[in-house]
Design an enzyme around this catalytic site. Structure first.
Site, PDB file in Angstrom:
ATOM      1  N   GLY A  46       0.865  -1.384   0.035  1.00 49.32           N
ATOM      2  CA  GLY A  46       0.059  -0.223  -0.331  1.00 49.32           C
ATOM      3  C   GLY A  46       0.599   1.292  -0.132  1.00 49.32           C
ATOM      4  N   ASN A  48       4.566   3.525  -1.648  1.00 49.18           N
ATOM      5  CA  ASN A  48       5.231   3.729  -2.510  1.00 49.18           C
ATOM      6  C   ASN A  48       6.685   4.071  -1.803  1.00 49.18           C
ATOM      7  OD1 ASN A  48       3.875   1.972  -4.324  1.00 49.18           O
ATOM      8  ND2 ASN A  48       3.438   3.943  -5.396  1.00 49.18           N
ATOM      9  N   ASP A 170      10.000  -8.414  10.539  1.00 48.16           N
ATOM     10  CA  ASP A 170       9.471  -8.229   9.573  1.00 48.16           C
ATOM     11  C   ASP A 170      11.364  -8.262   8.803  1.00 48.16           C
ATOM     12  OD1 ASP A 170       8.087  -8.979   7.284  1.00 48.16           O
ATOM     13  OD2 ASP A 170       7.847  -6.796   6.318  1.00 48.16           O
TER      14      ASP A 170
END
Length: 322
Positions: A46, A48, A170
């Site tokens: 979602g 950039n 992550d």
């Protein structure tokens, strides 16, 4: 930056704590260009990421990396991604370490789009470099390069875990940015991080480990397993594996590019959370320490994995002797 990654990290459950964006950050007088006037560095779920070149009249001439919500998202998606961007800004603002991308501002572009301005850690992610090396037909990165990346990422993880009590959540090659020829190595994307307690366990029992599937440890894939700092260590070990194999963990392509026809879904899901194999014929004796580190970090038992602090201590000794 999850540039070109076919496995996207889903959105984190939103924190009930106050979010960035309500403070003076939104009122900082900054001129953030519209997206078409900035170079696109990559993209994630979602969002950039763009390169913003700074004006010589500003505080510093150093460029910024600007993360903006993708204009193609619908209203509901934009609301979700805005909260996630605010959470990342809140987390990042409290971090200051040479191996973690720094916070610069949370503000709005001149088109009204909320955006997070960050230190520019480099035009390429570690994954970009892995792909380039693979496409050029080269073999694994030199062991010395892998050890350097391993040490600097471990420095960042030690800071997050021990000083800030945060699980990154992550770790993967997409979330490590490189400047020049490994001049600097920095961890990015802290938007799905989780708070750790004094025992290095995730403090909120309702919190969800987000991660990205191929890098997830076993404990994050099964219910009723505690998530600790060692979950980052498993993903860290798989990142070292990426540099040795130039591949994505557990994803075996029969073609040069990803296709549903060539993807063995059953084998993929069965392999998640396990240690992928190495092609030992490609690795000479110089990789001995790298392989040993990879093996211990990817133990399926979290308690048998080292801490980031232990990794730093061991790697400093190894590199000192070389």
């Amino acid at each position: 930056m999850d540039k070109d990654c076919p496995f996207k990290s889903p959105c984190q459950q939103e924190s009930k704590k106050s979010q960035s964006g309500s403070s003076n950050e939104n009122r900082i007088s900054l001129v953030i260009p519209a997206s078409p006037f900035m170079k696109k560095l990559g993209y994630g779920t979602g969002v950039n990421v763009y390169l913003m070149k700074r004006s010589p009249t500003g505080k510093s001439n150093s460029p910024w990396a600007v993360k903006k919500i993708n204009a193609k998202c619908n209203v509901k998606q934009k609301s979700v991604y805005l909260k996630r961007l605010q959470e990342e800004a809140r987390r990042l603002k409290d971090l200051e370490h040479p191996n973690i991308v720094g916070y610069r501002a949370f503000t709005k572009a001149n088109d009204g789009t909320p955006c997070l301005a960050m230190e520019f850690g480099g035009e390429k992610s570690l994954n970009d470099l892995i792909e380039e090396r693979s496409e050029s037909g080269k073999g694994p990165f030199p062991a010395s390069t892998i050890l350097k990346v391993a040490l600097h990422v471990a420095y960042g993880l030690k800071y997050l875990h021990n000083e800030k009590r945060l699980l990154h959540g992550d770790i993967k090659s997409y979330n490590i940015v490189i400047k020049e020829d490994f001049e600097t190595i920095k961890i990015c994307d802290v938007g799905v991080s989780l708070e750790l307690d004094e025992n290095m366990q995730v403090s909120d029992p309702t919190a969800t480990y987000i991660g990205t599937e191929p890098w997830k440890p076993r404990e994050a894939l099964e219910e009723n397993h505690s998530i600790t700092d060692k979950s980052d260590i498993f993903a860290y070990g798989l990142t070292l594996w990426e540099m040795m194999t130039l591949s994505m963990p557990h994803v075996n392509f029969s073609e040069d590019s990803f296709s549903e026809e060539s993807f063995d879904e059953d084998a993929y899901y069965a392999a998640l959370g396990t240690r992928p194999a190495l092609n030992m014929e490609e690795l000479d004796d110089s990789y001995k320490e790298v392989i040993e580190l990879f093996l211990v970090c990817t133990n399926e038992d979290p308690q048998k994995r080292p801490s980031a602090a232990q990794i730093v201590e061991e790697l400093e000794e190894i590199i000192k002797k070389k």
